[in-house]
Design a protein around this motif. Structure first.
Motif, PDB file in Angstrom:
ATOM      1  N   LYS B 320      33.914  28.020  31.389  1.00 34.72           N
ATOM      2  CA  LYS B 320      33.562  27.094  32.474  1.00 34.72           C
ATOM      3  C   LYS B 320      33.135  27.580  33.684  1.00 34.72           C
ATOM      4  N   ILE B 321      33.854  28.623  34.161  1.00 33.10           N
ATOM      5  CA  ILE B 321      33.507  29.594  35.296  1.00 33.10           C
ATOM      6  C   ILE B 321      32.170  30.247  34.898  1.00 33.10           C
ATOM      7  N   ALA B 322      32.100  30.809  34.098  1.00 34.84           N
ATOM      8  CA  ALA B 322      30.933  31.674  33.503  1.00 34.84           C
ATOM      9  C   ALA B 322      29.509  31.038  33.573  1.00 34.84           C
ATOM     10  N   HIS B 323      29.787  29.639  33.007  1.00 36.20           N
ATOM     11  CA  HIS B 323      28.572  28.865  32.951  1.00 36.20           C
ATOM     12  C   HIS B 323      28.175  28.408  34.526  1.00 36.20           C
ATOM     13  N   LEU B 324      28.974  28.141  35.073  1.00 35.21           N
ATOM     14  CA  LEU B 324      28.988  27.827  36.557  1.00 35.21           C
ATOM     15  C   LEU B 324      28.024  28.978  37.497  1.00 35.21           C
ATOM     16  N   ILE B 325      28.537  30.298  37.045  1.00 37.58           N
ATOM     17  CA  ILE B 325      28.175  31.410  37.584  1.00 37.58           C
ATOM     18  C   ILE B 325      26.605  31.652  37.127  1.00 37.58           C
ATOM     19  N   MET B 326      26.428  31.332  35.996  1.00 39.96           N
ATOM     20  CA  MET B 326      24.887  31.520  35.106  1.00 39.96           C
ATOM     21  C   MET B 326      23.983  30.485  35.815  1.00 39.96           C
ATOM     22  N   ALA B 327      24.302  29.454  36.050  1.00 43.92           N
ATOM     23  CA  ALA B 327      23.489  28.294  36.746  1.00 43.92           C
ATOM     24  C   ALA B 327      23.215  28.887  38.078  1.00 43.92           C
ATOM     25  N   ASP B 328      24.245  29.343  38.616  1.00 49.59           N
ATOM     26  CA  ASP B 328      23.824  29.672  40.220  1.00 49.59           C
ATOM     27  C   ASP B 328      22.704  30.957  40.066  1.00 49.59           C
ATOM     28  N   LEU B 329      23.190  31.889  39.227  1.00 49.92           N
ATOM     29  CA  LEU B 329      22.206  33.078  39.152  1.00 49.92           C
ATOM     30  C   LEU B 329      20.943  32.825  38.864  1.00 49.92           C
ATOM     31  N   LYS B 330      20.937  32.162  37.858  1.00 53.72           N
ATOM     32  CA  LYS B 330      19.587  31.600  37.264  1.00 53.72           C
ATOM     33  C   LYS B 330      18.555  30.913  38.355  1.00 53.72           C
ATOM     34  N   ALA B 331      19.313  30.045  39.068  1.00 58.23           N
ATOM     35  CA  ALA B 331      18.702  29.412  39.882  1.00 58.23           C
ATOM     36  C   ALA B 331      18.003  30.258  41.173  1.00 58.23           C
ATOM     37  N   LYS B 332      18.502  31.297  41.359  1.00 53.52           N
ATOM     38  CA  LYS B 332      18.121  32.365  42.136  1.00 53.52           C
ATOM     39  C   LYS B 332      17.210  33.425  41.539  1.00 53.52           C
ATOM     40  N   GLY B 333      16.957  33.219  40.297  1.00 52.78           N
ATOM     41  CA  GLY B 333      15.712  34.096  39.659  1.00 52.78           C
ATOM     42  C   GLY B 333      16.304  35.400  39.084  1.00 52.78           C
ATOM     43  N   GLY B 357      22.558  50.029  30.075  1.00 53.73           N
ATOM     44  CA  GLY B 357      21.987  49.912  31.549  1.00 53.73           C
ATOM     45  C   GLY B 357      22.101  48.596  32.057  1.00 53.73           C
ATOM     46  N   VAL B 358      22.832  47.518  31.819  1.00 53.11           N
ATOM     47  CA  VAL B 358      22.857  46.494  32.406  1.00 53.11           C
ATOM     48  C   VAL B 358      23.180  46.650  34.018  1.00 53.11           C
ATOM     49  N   PRO B 359      22.436  46.334  34.779  1.00 54.04           N
ATOM     50  CA  PRO B 359      22.777  46.932  36.338  1.00 54.04           C
ATOM     51  C   PRO B 359      23.921  46.152  36.862  1.00 54.04           C
ATOM     52  N   LEU B 360      24.413  44.996  36.525  1.00 53.52           N
ATOM     53  CA  LEU B 360      25.802  44.708  37.002  1.00 53.52           C
ATOM     54  C   LEU B 360      26.770  43.938  35.801  1.00 53.52           C
ATOM     55  N   ARG B 361      27.978  44.171  35.849  1.00 49.47           N
ATOM     56  CA  ARG B 361      28.550  43.594  35.021  1.00 49.47           C
ATOM     57  C   ARG B 361      29.794  42.706  35.752  1.00 49.47           C
ATOM     58  N   ILE B 362      29.911  41.445  35.294  1.00 50.55           N
ATOM     59  CA  ILE B 362      31.159  40.597  35.723  1.00 50.55           C
ATOM     60  C   ILE B 362      32.171  40.518  34.863  1.00 50.55           C
ATOM     61  N   ALA B 363      33.349  41.174  35.171  1.00 55.26           N
ATOM     62  CA  ALA B 363      34.451  40.642  33.843  1.00 55.26           C
ATOM     63  C   ALA B 363      35.323  39.509  34.844  1.00 55.26           C
ATOM     64  N   ILE B 364      35.736  38.377  33.982  1.00 52.33           N
ATOM     65  CA  ILE B 364      36.668  37.371  34.298  1.00 52.33           C
ATOM     66  C   ILE B 364      37.708  37.389  33.457  1.00 52.33           C
ATOM     67  N   GLY B 365      39.045  37.365  33.978  1.00 49.92           N
ATOM     68  CA  GLY B 365      40.129  37.337  33.390  1.00 49.92           C
ATOM     69  C   GLY B 365      41.062  36.274  33.959  1.00 49.92           C
ATOM     70  N   PRO B 366      42.244  36.174  33.146  1.00 50.57           N
ATOM     71  CA  PRO B 366      43.258  35.141  33.486  1.00 50.57           C
ATOM     72  C   PRO B 366      43.757  35.398  35.311  1.00 50.57           C
ATOM     73  N   LYS B 367      43.671  36.476  35.569  1.00 54.56           N
ATOM     74  CA  LYS B 367      44.184  36.621  36.816  1.00 54.56           C
ATOM     75  C   LYS B 367      43.160  36.058  37.905  1.00 54.56           C
ATOM     76  N   ASP B 368      41.880  36.501  37.482  1.00 50.05           N
ATOM     77  CA  ASP B 368      40.691  36.113  38.325  1.00 50.05           C
ATOM     78  C   ASP B 368      40.739  34.621  38.589  1.00 50.05           C
ATOM     79  N   LEU B 369      40.990  33.936  37.472  1.00 43.65           N
ATOM     80  CA  LEU B 369      41.088  32.460  37.278  1.00 43.65           C
ATOM     81  C   LEU B 369      42.005  31.864  38.315  1.00 43.65           C
ATOM     82  N   GLU B 370      43.039  32.740  38.278  1.00 46.22           N
ATOM     83  CA  GLU B 370      43.996  32.283  39.395  1.00 46.22           C
ATOM     84  C   GLU B 370      43.707  32.435  40.909  1.00 46.22           C
TER      85      GLU B 370
END
Lengths: 492, 492
Positions: B320-333, B357-370
């Motif tokens: 759920k969080i990932a999809h929110l992030i994606m929508a946000d980033l895509k809106a910024k191109g 070589g992906v420039p940025l990696r986001i990791a989201i785990g249970p702690k991040d959710l908290e």
């Protein structure tokens, strides 16, 4: 060179050839059967490419690139495919030229630079690609592979025509690999639908979706899906094909995968392609005796502005207005150019833009400046209207849409009025001769009858249509039972 | 297959070859010297193409397409050009295969299908294009012609390496025609500047702009402009060239025009190109022992999101969080993918995205959710930071820019610290051996000295730099007078 074209009624084939050259789309080159695609023609092809590429990516495909050459041993691996293309392939045998000792200043093939194995210039890439996929596929985790390539291919055709049949042409070829027969069939159908969609909604060309008969199938395919369009002279044109290849190439190149259940099986395949031939379909569907007619979606310039003036001062005034109009249209995503060449008169410009199919032409003269209007001319209907400047952009937006639709509607009406159901072979022959178009007739399902009819009439089975329910009947030629009607036509 | 690469220090060349294959960029094919560009590699090439194409169009160029084949008689028309490419060209001699009577199921060249005139597979297209331009040009009104083509070309190189030197490669070749020498020279310079701009601002690769010496010039050119980059192993790489062709091709193909003054004169020409070789430059400029490092401008995926979870429920929350992030980033191109494959563990995913070589990696785990945070990892610096969700998008926007700049800066620092001025031949040899890079030295201007130095050191003159004032001196090898320093280097 006169810009005036031979009329379609006079000589359709000559009209086509003249149009292609005079509208600056393409020309023949010094290489037998190979064409030069000129900048204006290429700009239209680029529009097609961009939209198709978008559609392919939207359906999960990625582009890649495979070698131009196919070593003979790979080329011959899938027998039917090899048989189908061996008769018309360009073969590289040497890799060096040297000074010709018998002919000063000339070169000759260096006899010592003979390749150990001949290389076929790809007529299609199944062989080289499936030989590559062998290294990419071990298990179901590696599937599906959904890859497309934009490339040039060479088929050494004896009779060539610009865009329609050339020794070298540009195309895209999708090559996919799947776990199951069902998935591969679904993919072949999906891509045929993508092509139909593209033809109808983007190119404004109505098509019939269908299946090829065995004798018209792609060499090496189990089933060939196709889209068939109808040209203004009543001849059909195959506009795209999508093949379900079964396990033929996987078997020829020994490409197996381990399934989820741990079973080893051959991979299922599809391939699908459209080519610069679509340029021919575009021209022959919409154009008229004045030249090319372009649907707005495919027009490199959707609008052209031609200034009418007698003095420098008038040109300056017109230019100001023209630049305002351009800014406005560009903001709406409409492409527009200002034809302010001083080397040509307005009449010559009108004729050129008509010949090149620019959908809308704006003329601005001194009277328009006074009245705050412009003259707007539609290429498809050749009608003109005077439009106040302040409603110009919205009017053009409406027209862009209207023209796109009108072209499709016109082509659809023509096509639909040229599908004739016949029940006797006399009717068949008569319709073909007097009216042309698609002939919907019962056929007994045998290649023999198909060939016989082709021999007698030059009509081939274009497809077994997919979107109509089939009802049994009797073959128009043999009187034997038939499962349903198929579409015959003379074809490009 | 282990994903771990040989380190650069251990074996730079091996590191490169492994990286290209393991990062899924390209691989060797069944055709000697020809590569398969895999989807991931091709996606990077597509980014380059799109930007270059935009730049070409912005500078007034249009695309077109010319035949793959060059008839031998045209190929040999411009003598120097022919001489330069004759030794490495693929030649089509036949147009059909037939069943081999001595070898059942195999095909052979049909001896009766020998071409009257051999066809050379284009190694470059000046010949076929100037033969075409002959028909396009009568007067000054037809000039300039500013045309580019995206195409494949074939040069039968004996030693090949993925991207850097392949028998077939993809490129663009611009071919322009002009009224005057000055205009053509200006065009050649303009396009060399476009290339420099593209390399530096889009690929983050610093380049030296310069002129080639006579012996390094394009076969048939009067002057060759180039951009030279420096790889991490201290070797130079020619990243693009732009040629002022004078009237050489116009004379060879008899292309004259009537000037405004009514005088008949030969047309002036340029040609310019960059190729898939740029992929090699990209890899060898930025990447490290963990794999590819991509500047954000060239990354097919700029951001990847990897979920860390132990249960289905956790995965759902992260999704759920990932999809929110994606929508946000895509809106910024900003392009972003969610790597929710269940077939791979997070560690394996991290390694793969690092390798690719992906420039940025986001990791989201249970702690991040908290905590309402994510872990953000930068590929270029391999650093990590914890970022609150609500400031994630702005942070990523800043980083995209920062990474692009940082990569350029790093490459520039390396390059600048590897341009060494030397004044004796001992210094020359020592610098070349211990440090590599560009060696700035005086040269007496003769091909003899250039060749001698090459023979002794394997270093060639990469270019006579354009952006530095030249001061006289004495040749580092012969002691004879020199007009200015030139850049030597070992090169790819």
């Amino acid at each position: 060179m006169s810009k005036k074209l031979t009329s379609r009624a006079e000589d359709y084939s000559k009209w086509y050839n003249e149009l292609v050259v005079k509208a600056d789309l393409a020309e023949n080159s010094a290489v037998r059967g190979c064409m030069v695609i000129k900048p204006y023609g290429y700009a239209i092809w680029e529009k097609m490419q961009a939209e198709l590429d978008r559609m392919f990516k939207e359906t999960g495909h990625k582009n890649a690139y495979f070698p131009l050459f196919v070593p003979k041993s790979l080329f011959e691996a899938e027998e039917k495919n090899a048989e189908g293309f061996a008769k018309e392939c360009a073969v590289v045998t040497h890799y060096r030229l040297q000074n010709d000792p018998d002919n000063q200043g000339k070169l000759r093939v260096d006899p010592e630079a003979k390749l150990e194995e001949e290389l076929v210039v790809r007529p299609t890439s199944e062989a080289i690609i499936w030989n590559t996929y062998k290294g990419w596929i071990q298990s179901y985790r590696d599937l599906p592979i959904l890859v497309n390539q934009w490339a040039n291919v060479v088929r050494w055709e004896m009779r060539t025509r610009l865009f329609l049949r050339t020794a070298e042409f540009l195309w895209q070829e999708g090559h996919t690999a799947h776990e199951t027969r069902e998935e591969a069939v679904k993919e072949a159908e999906l891509m045929n639908n993508v092509y139909a969609n593209f033809a109808e909604n983007f190119m404004a060309i109505p098509v019939v979706k269908g299946l090829k008969t065995e004798s018209e199938r792609f060499a090496g395919a189990v089933e060939t899906y196709c889209i068939e369009a109808l040209m203004q002279d009543g001849k059909a044109l195959q506009a795209g094909t999508s093949h379900f290849l079964g396990q033929n190439f996987a078997k020829a190149f020994d490409v197996k995968f381990t399934s989820k259940e741990g079973k080893l099986d051959y991979v299922w395949a599809t391939s699908w392609g459209v080519s610069t031939r679509l340029m021919g379909a575009l021209i022959m569907t919409h154009s008229d005796d004045n030249g090319l007619v372009l649907p707005p979606n495919l027009a490199p310039n959707q609008v052209v502005i031609v200034p009418i003036y007698k003095s420098e001062a008038q040109l300056e005034d017109v230019s100001k207005i023209a630049h305002l109009i351009m800014a406005d249209l560009k903001a709406k995503g409409i492409s527009v150019t200002f034809d302010d060449r001083t080397t040509h008169r307005p009449g010559a410009k009108f004729a050129q833009h008509e010949l090149q199919g620019v959908p809308l032409r704006i003329a601005i003269g001194p009277k328009d400046l006074e009245n705050g209007t412009v003259e707007l001319a539609r290429r498809d209907t050749l009608t003109k209207e005077v439009v106040p400047l302040d409603s110009l952009t919205p009017r053009i937006e409406v027209l862009m849409d209207e023209i796109q639709r009108a072209l499709y509607k016109k082509a659809l009406d023509y096509r639909d009025s040229h599908i004739t159901e016949v029940n006797t072979f006399d009717e068949f022959k008569q319709t073909l001769e007097t009216k042309g178009g698609f002939i919907s007739a019962h056929w007994d399902g045998t290649p023999e009858t198909e060939n016989k009819i082709k021999e007698l009439t030059k009509a081939t089975i274009r497809c077994v249509p997919l979107d109509v329910a089939s009802t049994p009947g009797v073959c128009v030629y043999t009187g034997k039972p038939s499962n349903g009607r198929v579409l015959f036509a003379k074809a490009y």
